[in-house]
Design an enzyme around this catalytic site. Structure first.
Site, PDB file in Angstrom:
ATOM      1  N   ASN A  92     -11.698  66.452  69.602  1.00 22.52           N
ATOM      2  CA  ASN A  92     -11.432  65.052  69.246  1.00 22.52           C
ATOM      3  C   ASN A  92     -10.567  64.307  70.264  1.00 22.52           C
ATOM      4  O   ASN A  92     -10.706  63.096  70.419  1.00 22.52           O
ATOM      5  CB  ASN A  92     -10.765  65.005  67.860  1.00 22.52           C
ATOM      6  CG  ASN A  92     -10.075  63.688  67.622  1.00 22.52           C
ATOM      7  OD1 ASN A  92     -10.712  62.686  67.316  1.00 22.52           O
ATOM      8  ND2 ASN A  92      -8.764  63.649  67.799  1.00 22.52           N
ATOM      9  N   TYR A 158     -15.044  55.116  80.197  1.00 14.16           N
ATOM     10  CA  TYR A 158     -15.061  55.536  78.784  1.00 14.16           C
ATOM     11  C   TYR A 158     -16.494  55.734  78.266  1.00 14.16           C
ATOM     12  O   TYR A 158     -16.837  56.834  77.809  1.00 14.16           O
ATOM     13  CB  TYR A 158     -14.258  54.539  77.929  1.00 14.16           C
ATOM     14  CG  TYR A 158     -14.133  54.980  76.488  1.00 14.16           C
ATOM     15  CD1 TYR A 158     -13.358  56.072  76.133  1.00 14.16           C
ATOM     16  CD2 TYR A 158     -14.821  54.312  75.478  1.00 14.16           C
ATOM     17  CE1 TYR A 158     -13.266  56.490  74.808  1.00 14.16           C
ATOM     18  CE2 TYR A 158     -14.727  54.721  74.145  1.00 14.16           C
ATOM     19  CZ  TYR A 158     -13.948  55.810  73.824  1.00 14.16           C
ATOM     20  OH  TYR A 158     -13.870  56.224  72.511  1.00 14.16           O
TER      21      TYR A 158
HETATM   22  P1  NAD Z   1      -5.548  58.080  69.477  1.00 13.19           P
HETATM   23  O1  NAD Z   1      -5.093  57.544  70.780  1.00 13.19           O
HETATM   24  O2  NAD Z   1      -4.956  57.559  68.222  1.00 13.19           O
HETATM   25  O3  NAD Z   1      -5.427  59.657  69.468  1.00 13.19           O
HETATM   26  C1  NAD Z   1      -5.853  60.394  70.568  1.00 13.19           C
HETATM   27  C2  NAD Z   1      -5.473  61.838  70.357  1.00 13.19           C
HETATM   28  O4  NAD Z   1      -5.739  62.542  71.566  1.00 13.19           O
HETATM   29  C3  NAD Z   1      -3.983  62.006  70.055  1.00 13.19           C
HETATM   30  O5  NAD Z   1      -3.809  62.994  69.060  1.00 13.19           O
HETATM   31  C4  NAD Z   1      -3.405  62.487  71.370  1.00 13.19           C
HETATM   32  O6  NAD Z   1      -2.306  63.357  71.219  1.00 13.19           O
HETATM   33  C5  NAD Z   1      -4.571  63.232  71.979  1.00 13.19           C
HETATM   34  N1  NAD Z   1      -4.448  63.224  73.420  1.00 13.19           N
HETATM   35  C6  NAD Z   1      -4.419  62.154  74.239  1.00 13.19           C
HETATM   36  N2  NAD Z   1      -4.260  62.564  75.509  1.00 13.19           N
HETATM   37  C7  NAD Z   1      -4.190  63.926  75.473  1.00 13.19           C
HETATM   38  C8  NAD Z   1      -4.057  64.937  76.448  1.00 13.19           C
HETATM   39  N3  NAD Z   1      -3.953  64.656  77.739  1.00 13.19           N
HETATM   40  N4  NAD Z   1      -4.031  66.220  76.051  1.00 13.19           N
HETATM   41  C9  NAD Z   1      -4.149  66.539  74.748  1.00 13.19           C
HETATM   42  N5  NAD Z   1      -4.298  65.629  73.767  1.00 13.19           N
HETATM   43  C10 NAD Z   1      -4.305  64.357  74.138  1.00 13.19           C
HETATM   44  O7  NAD Z   1      -7.108  57.899  69.488  1.00 13.19           O
HETATM   45  P2  NAD Z   1      -8.205  57.905  68.323  1.00 13.19           P
HETATM   46  O8  NAD Z   1      -8.662  56.522  68.161  1.00 13.19           O
HETATM   47  O9  NAD Z   1      -7.765  58.684  67.159  1.00 13.19           O
HETATM   48  O10 NAD Z   1      -9.387  58.669  69.094  1.00 13.19           O
HETATM   49  C11 NAD Z   1      -9.786  59.987  68.810  1.00 13.19           C
HETATM   50  C12 NAD Z   1     -11.158  60.200  69.386  1.00 13.19           C
HETATM   51  O11 NAD Z   1     -12.079  59.274  68.784  1.00 13.19           O
HETATM   52  C13 NAD Z   1     -11.260  59.970  70.877  1.00 13.19           C
HETATM   53  O12 NAD Z   1     -12.135  60.918  71.450  1.00 13.19           O
HETATM   54  C14 NAD Z   1     -11.863  58.568  70.987  1.00 13.19           C
HETATM   55  O13 NAD Z   1     -12.543  58.380  72.187  1.00 13.19           O
HETATM   56  C15 NAD Z   1     -12.784  58.582  69.796  1.00 13.19           C
HETATM   57  N6  NAD Z   1     -13.152  57.250  69.296  1.00 13.19           N
HETATM   58  C16 NAD Z   1     -12.225  56.422  68.735  1.00 13.19           C
HETATM   59  C17 NAD Z   1     -12.654  55.187  68.231  1.00 13.19           C
HETATM   60  C18 NAD Z   1     -11.705  54.261  67.553  1.00 13.19           C
HETATM   61  O14 NAD Z   1     -12.132  53.152  67.162  1.00 13.19           O
HETATM   62  N7  NAD Z   1     -10.455  54.600  67.346  1.00 13.19           N
HETATM   63  C19 NAD Z   1     -13.992  54.796  68.338  1.00 13.19           C
HETATM   64  C20 NAD Z   1     -14.891  55.673  68.932  1.00 13.19           C
HETATM   65  C21 NAD Z   1     -14.470  56.888  69.389  1.00 13.19           C
END
Ligand code: NAD
Length: 250
Positions: A92, A158
């Protein structure tokens, strides 16, 4: 009905946002869960939050470097030593960038690809080695995005990384099928997390207005999809990219 009783799951980036939503849903459905974060403090804070609700929740917190094969192998071995198995990997952790092409630095491009693509590869490889040796199958679930379907108008690394995640998902599904390891992805739409909260209002408001189901998604919407794909209910589902986006992709 608890769908993940007896299963051991690892969630990368499990300390906040979508990842934390996945962790909570996995626990609710009876899984033992390893929460992976980037720093000890964030992992501790996430575990504290979980333990406040359920003091005896079967959770373990680790913070290996997701792109380091040795650290990931050691982390998964710790999970197996602690919980006795490794059945589910939720890849994730991810990072975004919105820079215009003409302003992009190679460093910024590589930073996104490193976490979103390389870490998914390294974690999947280390987990698959253990799942193959265990000989009882498993489920790897990657986090894609709706932008892996139609791209986005800035921050090209991205969507590029998420198209790559879809490709890796479909390829590993074929490669690992003989071992009964299923590989799927979830493609979230606009989900209410820090990543979205950090976007400027003029970017986010039109996005929400355009969602046919009329609301932004919540982390638990994504958690529910991960539960299904992790469970035996999805025993015949592999190589799929499941959109969970309120129909935003259309
Ligand atoms: P967020 O920024 O809230 O959380 C990201 C997570 O990744 C955090 O737990 C952080 O600790 C971890 N992380 C970041 N950099 C890191 C690193 N270098 N090493 C280890 N862990 C690391 O983001 P989110 O919105 O919860 O996104 C989670 C996933 O969902 C991602 O892959 C994102 O691309 C995907 N996503 C999110 C959305 C959205 O609308 N929020 C939409 C589509 C996809």
């Amino acid at each position: 009905m608890k769908l993940l009783e007896g299963k051991v799951a690892v969630v990368t980036g499990g300390t906040r946002g979508i990842g934390f939503g996945i962790v909570e849903k996995f626990l609710e459905h009876g899984a033992k869960v390893a929460v992976l974060g980037s720093r000890q403090e964030t992992v501790d804070a996430a575990l504290e939050k979980i333990k406040k609700e359920h003091a005896d929740a079967p959770v373990l917190g680790l913070h290996p470097t997701l792109t380091d094969p040795d650290e990931m192998t050691a982390a998964f071995n710790t999970v197996v030593d602690t919980f006795g198995s490794l059945d589910v990997l939720a890849n994730n952790a991810g990072t975004d960038s919105r820079t215009k092409l003409v302003d992009y630095t190679l460093d910024e491009f590589q930073k996104v690809m490193r976490l979103n693509v390389e870490a998914t590869f390294v974690c999947s490889q280390a987990a698959a080695r253990i799942m193959i040796e265990q000989g009882k199958g498993g489920s790897i679930i990657n986090t894609s995005s709706m932008v892996s379907i139609y791209g986005q108008p800035a921050g090209c690394a991205y969507p590029t990384s998420k198209f790559a995640v879809n490709g890796m998902t479909k390829s590993l599904a074929r490669e690992l099928a003989p071992h009964k390891i299923r590989v799927n992805a979830v493609a979230p739409g606009v989900i209410h997390t820090d990543m979205v909260d950090a976007l400027p209002k003029e970017v986010i408001e039109p996005l929400i207005k355009a969602i046919p189901l009329g609301r932004m998604g919540e982390p638990e919407d994504i958690g529910n999809a991960f539960v299904f794909l992790a469970s035996d209910m999805a025993d015949y589902v592999s190589g799929d990219v499941l959109s969970v986006d309120g129909l935003s992709r259309t």
